[in-house]
Enzyme design. Structure first.
Site, PDB file in Angstrom:
ATOM      1  N   CYS A  51      -3.292  33.829 -14.695  1.00 10.36           N
ATOM      2  CA  CYS A  51      -2.079  33.741 -13.867  1.00 10.36           C
ATOM      3  C   CYS A  51      -2.404  33.410 -12.419  1.00 10.36           C
ATOM      4  O   CYS A  51      -1.525  33.427 -11.568  1.00 10.36           O
ATOM      5  CB  CYS A  51      -1.265  35.017 -13.962  1.00 10.36           C
ATOM      6  SG  CYS A  51      -2.169  36.451 -13.375  1.00 10.36           S
ATOM      7  N   HIS A  89       0.822  -1.208   0.000  1.00  9.27           N
ATOM      8  CA  HIS A  89       0.000   0.000   0.000  1.00  9.27           C
ATOM      9  C   HIS A  89       0.853   1.253   0.000  1.00  9.27           C
ATOM     10  O   HIS A  89       0.633   2.182  -0.773  1.00  9.27           O
ATOM     11  CB  HIS A  89      -0.923  -0.001   1.219  1.00  9.27           C
ATOM     12  CG  HIS A  89      -1.680   1.256   1.364  1.00  9.27           C
ATOM     13  ND1 HIS A  89      -1.263   2.278   2.180  1.00  9.27           N
ATOM     14  CD2 HIS A  89      -2.785   1.696   0.731  1.00  9.27           C
ATOM     15  CE1 HIS A  89      -2.097   3.281   2.060  1.00  9.27           C
ATOM     16  NE2 HIS A  89      -3.037   2.943   1.197  1.00  9.27           N
ATOM     17  N   ASP A  99      -8.038  35.922  -6.744  1.00 12.29           N
ATOM     18  CA  ASP A  99      -8.983  36.916  -6.238  1.00 12.29           C
ATOM     19  C   ASP A  99     -10.369  36.722  -6.843  1.00 12.29           C
ATOM     20  O   ASP A  99     -11.382  36.929  -6.172  1.00 12.29           O
ATOM     21  CB  ASP A  99      -8.475  38.325  -6.555  1.00 12.29           C
ATOM     22  CG  ASP A  99      -7.489  38.798  -5.485  1.00 12.29           C
ATOM     23  OD1 ASP A  99      -7.834  38.696  -4.294  1.00 12.29           O
ATOM     24  OD2 ASP A  99      -6.391  39.238  -5.851  1.00 12.29           O
TER      25      ASP A  99
HETATM   26  C1  PEP Z   1      -4.854  36.422  -8.526  1.00  7.60           C
HETATM   27  O1  PEP Z   1      -5.568  37.087  -7.798  1.00  7.60           O
HETATM   28  O2  PEP Z   1      -5.220  35.391  -9.075  1.00  7.60           O
HETATM   29  C2  PEP Z   1      -3.465  36.830  -8.760  1.00  7.60           C
HETATM   30  C3  PEP Z   1      -2.710  36.163  -9.603  1.00  7.60           C
HETATM   31  O3  PEP Z   1      -2.976  37.832  -8.001  1.00  7.60           O
HETATM   32  P1  PEP Z   1      -2.538  37.667  -6.465  1.00  7.60           P
HETATM   33  O4  PEP Z   1      -2.498  36.221  -6.174  1.00  7.60           O
HETATM   34  O5  PEP Z   1      -1.218  38.318  -6.377  1.00  7.60           O
HETATM   35  O6  PEP Z   1      -3.609  38.415  -5.762  1.00  7.60           O
HETATM   36 MG    MG Z   2      -4.973  39.118  -7.279  1.00  8.32          MG
END
Ligand code: PEP
Ligand code: MG
Length: 876
Positions: A833, A455, A771
């Site tokens: 991103c 396992h 965000d």
């Molecule tokens: C996001 O908000 O996805 C971003 C890339 O910016 P940060 O993580 O710096 O807020």
């Molecule tokens: Mg951000």
């Protein structure tokens, strides 16, 4: 017509895995291929879903079909279920669409009872075998169906072994087993309050229910989350005639791989445990016979296995992992599947199969799980470090990587210590599926027992954790609180290191150096992937080192440079603090003047590292609470640098306190209040770009300046105006014709909703899905971890939306933003991103909605390249 809930193995085939599960579909396929498969039937995954819909009950229609198919199996086998003349015993095993080794439950020898065991003893003249079957069945049924802990039975068996002065289960006699069965039954009655069930049909229905139920056990839920397997799939149940590996010295159970699952070497590999049932092999309680020994001791079986292995690999065109049983010298196949493998093996096998003409490049690209690549990029001990290391032992190299940490002995300790940020290694006699969370939390797993298919080995390999298994030199103390190895005693908190690629174990801490991707097959497969993918892959990098590393892993630009991260270290933060506590524009500009050359220098290095590829520089987005001086020492330093008193500085800090800093004065809200910040950053970007462009005439540097946290068109207009005026003045002064672009993150729902407006000003979009997820769900990025577990338990969510993109909600906003933005500007470049840019299933979604690139952390660049290629192939 009524639904069909049950299929004989002869009615299925390999393409029916959604309905029959992987195991069921492959048992059917092996039957069709004429391989020696004990016959049986599969209860479908739909029946499992129905079981949950019916409030965890098997309805009469399904029960009726199970009965009907048991009769068919009786006819096929010529035996009768629960019969006292010619009894049929079956195994009941789970089998989901995607294989989940060890996560769900299995029951063997079902259909046995007091009378059946007598017939079996008499007819076979092998009472030991009959009673061994019975005691195993009571133990498994009690554990799986009635949830009486296995360990209670194990205690009894351990006691018995101690009494008899033997160490292995196989050394127990018929009488010992009979006595154990009696003790087990008493234990069962004490625990459950009723007699152990002797009716075969009742046993069967309860066992099927238990397997369905095990789909929802905690370890299966964790495994599914890690492997992106939806809860809605359900598991099938396979009911199969028993083939007995525990009949004596001419019987056994084993596993085989058509190629080496650790290295990918085209070398047949098998392990057999004689006089044992499957569970003994998987649990790793005894160490199995290896291939060299099998060749010599079981030449016929070896030959037959090898033939079957070749046949199956050619048929499935992939490395096969097989389970088999030898019943009194005769081989039976119990399972085959595309084998779990290390990343290194996955790459080698895919490339070799192409070279052997068995698959094409496209299939090879699809055959490697991008998540698996992670392990390749994991650390190792450098040759230098190893020179002075003290090796204390060696186990099996079960899963690659280098681990170093404090010893803990339980999964819970591992989990707790890791939550506190400590690096720990989990040392166990053997692991069991309940340990999965601890295994994940640990730097590595070391076990005293078990083979390459135990396992610990299988699970660690799958999750990309470093694992050394089966180090039998480890001797645990009675109380389990220490062990000896290499002449030393180790207790909790002591530090050891081990290497999952060699199996070597070392005393103390060894330095782990970063994974180096110098693998030939990796390079080859990545080149193929690049031929198919249509999305670009960039990296999120804030330092020149990160940028260089990402470039070497194939990044085609920087998709996000978080400029505030350039100031975390050393005395740079002092300059930022000076800026923060400034209370006039003049003071702020003085601080910014100090920052400007630092920023410019960093940007120059980023442009250099990216060799003319695009670089997106995001303007300051510091949640202020991360930067304000906190300690007395910091405050003193600020006083010294600015000439302010401690009271003045404290007053500024107090004024900056925000109830919800994540929604506070950050992003574009900063230059709207203090335009001089955007002026300074623009100067730094443009000056750096001009300098690098002048040094490299063959590169075309087009800096992309990105404004964060925009939600209102006028925010964008306001900040863009500052940027353009400053940039144009800089270019004019330098006599440069350099081009630059000004775009925005899309990370506020309002920006997505008004993307057509925003696109009038923004020359590119990049989704900040961290965000965007935070604000779409209203879940704090920093705190969601505290309650998400309860969401998983309640099945409100199956995955962490901060790790795997919520395509339904956040994704809908993204899709809308792409469409609206491109309505205004059909050529609008759009990327992502947020953390999701390196998550394979999220990458696939980004491809589907037409993004131009994904951007992720350096080590995830290869994962994104492969995931993007797979998305392009699958969605063609
Ligand atoms: C996001 O908000 O996805 C971003 C890339 O910016 P940060 O993580 O710096 O807020
Ligand atoms: Mg951000």
């Amino acid at each position: 017509m009524a639904n069909k809930w049950v299929y004989l193995f002869t009615e299925g085939n390999k393409d029916m895995r959604n309905l029959l599960g992987g195991k069921g579909a492959n048992l059917a396929e092996m039957t069709n291929l004429g391989l020696p498969v004990p016959q049986g039937f599969t209860i479908t995954t739909e029946a499992c879903t129905q079981y949950y819909e019916d409030g965890r009950q098997i309805n009469d229609e399904i029960k009726g079909q199970i009965r009907e198919y048991m009769e068919k199996l009786e006819a096929i086998s010529g035996k009768k279920f629960g019969d006292i003349e010619n009894p049929l015993l079956v195994s009941v095993r789970s089998g989901a669409r995607a294989s989940m080794p060890g996560m769900m439950d299995t029951i063997l020898n079902l259909g046995i009872n007091e009378q059946v065991v007598d017939v079996m003893s008499r007819k076979s003249n092998n009472p030991r075998w009959a009673w061994d079957c019975y005691r195993r069945f009571i133990q498994m049924f009690s554990d799986v169906v009635m949830e009486v802990s296995k360990s209670k039975f194990e205690k009894l068996i351990d006691k018995k072994k101690a009494e008899k002065g033997v160490t292995a289960d196989v050394d127990l006699t018929t009488e010992d087993l009979q006595d154990l069965v009696a003790q087990y039954k008493v234990l069962y009655k004490n625990e459950i309050g009723s007699e152990f069930p002797s009716d075969a049909r009742e046993q069967l229905i309860e066992a099927v229910k238990a397997v369905f139920r095990s789909w929802d056990n905690p370890r299966a839920n964790v495994y599914r989350r890690d492997n992106d397997i939806p809860y809605s799939w359900g598991t099938a149940v396979n009911v199969q005639m028993m083939a007995f590996g525990n009949m004596g010295p001419t019987s056994g159970s084993g596993v085989a791989f058509s190629r080496d699952p650790a290295t990918g070497e085209n070398a047949f590999y098998a392990e057999v445990l004689m006089n044992a049932q499957g569970e003994d092999v998987v649990s790793g309680a005894r160490t199995p016979m290896k291939i060299e020994e099998i060749k010599v001791k079981l030449p016929e079986i070896y030959k037959e296995l090898l033939e079957i292995s070749d046949k199956l690999e050619d048929h499935y065109r992939d490395m096969q992992d097989m389970e088999f049983t030898i019943e009194d010298g005769k081989l039976f196949m119990l399972q085959c599947r595309n084998g779990k493998r290390t990343a290194k093996a996955a790459l080698k096998i895919a490339c070799d199969l192409v070279a052997e003409g068995k698959i094409d490049k496209k299939t090879a690209v699809l055959a490697v799980d991008p998540r698996n690549l992670d392990t390749l990029l994991h650390g190792s001990f450098s040759k230098e470090t190893l020179k002075s290391a003290e090796q204390i032992g060696k186990g099996l190299p079960a899963a690659p990587g280098a681990a170093c940490g404090k010893i803990v002995f339980t999964a819970l300790e591992a989990k707790n210590a890791a939550a506190k940020g400590e690096k720990v290694v989990l040392v166990r006699l053997e692991t069991s599926p309940e340990d999965i969370e601890g295994m994940k939390a640990a730097q590595g797993i070391l076990t005293a027992r078990g083979g390459m298919t135990s396992h610990a080995a299988v699970v660690a390999r799958g999750m990309g954790a470093c694992c050394v298994a089966g180090c039998s030199d480890i001797k645990f103390a009675e109380d389990g609180e220490s062990f000896t190895l290499g002449g030393k005693t180790y207790k909790e908190g002591d530090i050891i290191s081990f290497d999952g690629s060699t199996g070597n174990i070392y005393d103390g801490a060894l330095e782990v150096s970063e994974g180096a991707v110098e693998d030939e097959d990796f390079a080859k497969l990545m080149t193929w992937a690049d031929e198919f993918r249509t999305m670009k892959v960039r990296t999120n990098a804030d330092t020149p080192e990160d940028a260089k590393r990402a470039r070497s892993l194939g990044a085609e630009g920087i998709g996000l440079c978080r400029t505030e991260h350039m100031f975390f270290e050393g005395d740079r933060i002092d300059a930022i603090r000076e800026m923060i506590v400034a209370d006039s524009r003049e003071e702020r500009e003085k601080a910014l003047d100090k920052i400007l050359p630092l920023q410019q220098g960093d940007f120059e290095q980023l442009f250099e590292a990216m060799e003319g590829n695009p670089v997106t520089i995001r303007f300051l987005d510091p949640p202020l609470h991360e930067f304000v001086p906190k300690t007395e020492e910091d405050i003193e330093k600020v006083c010294k640098n600015t000439g302010k008193t401690a009271e003045q500085v404290r007053a500024v800090i107090e004024g900056l306190v925000e109830v919800n800093p994540m929604m506070g004065h950050r992003g574009c809200r900063l230059p709207i209040a203090y335009p001089e910040i955007a002026v300074m950053q623009t100067k730094a970007v443009i000056r750096a770009a001009i300098k690098v462009q002048n040094a490299h005439a063959d590169w075309k540097i087009v800096p992309e300046i990105e404004v964060p946290l925009v939600g209102i068109l006028k925010e964008m207009q306001f900040v863009k105006k500052i940027i353009v005026e400053t940039a144009d003045a800089e270019l004019k002064a330098a006599g440069s014709d350099l081009k630059y672009e000004v775009g925005t993150m899309i990370e506020i729902p309002r920006a997505a909703l008004t993307a057509d407006e925003i696109a009038k000003e923004a020359e590119f979009f990049c989704f900040g899905t961290n965000d965007l997820t935070q604000m779409t769900f209203g879940f704090s990025r920093d705190d969601a971890g505290k309650f998400l577990d309860s969401y998983y338990d309640a099945k409100v969510l199956e995955n962490d939306p901060f790790a795997k993109l919520d395509t339904e909600g956040v994704g809908k906003l993204m899709k809308m933003a792409v469409e609206l933005g491109r309505k205004t500007n059909p050529n609008l470049p759009v990327g992502i991103c947020g953390e999701h840019g390196g998550d394979p299933s999220s990458v696939e979604f980004c491809h589907e909605i037409g993004l131009d690139y994904v951007s992720c952390s350096p080590f995830r660049v290869p994962i994104a390249r492969l995931a993007a290629a797979q998305a392009a192939i699958v969605n063609k």
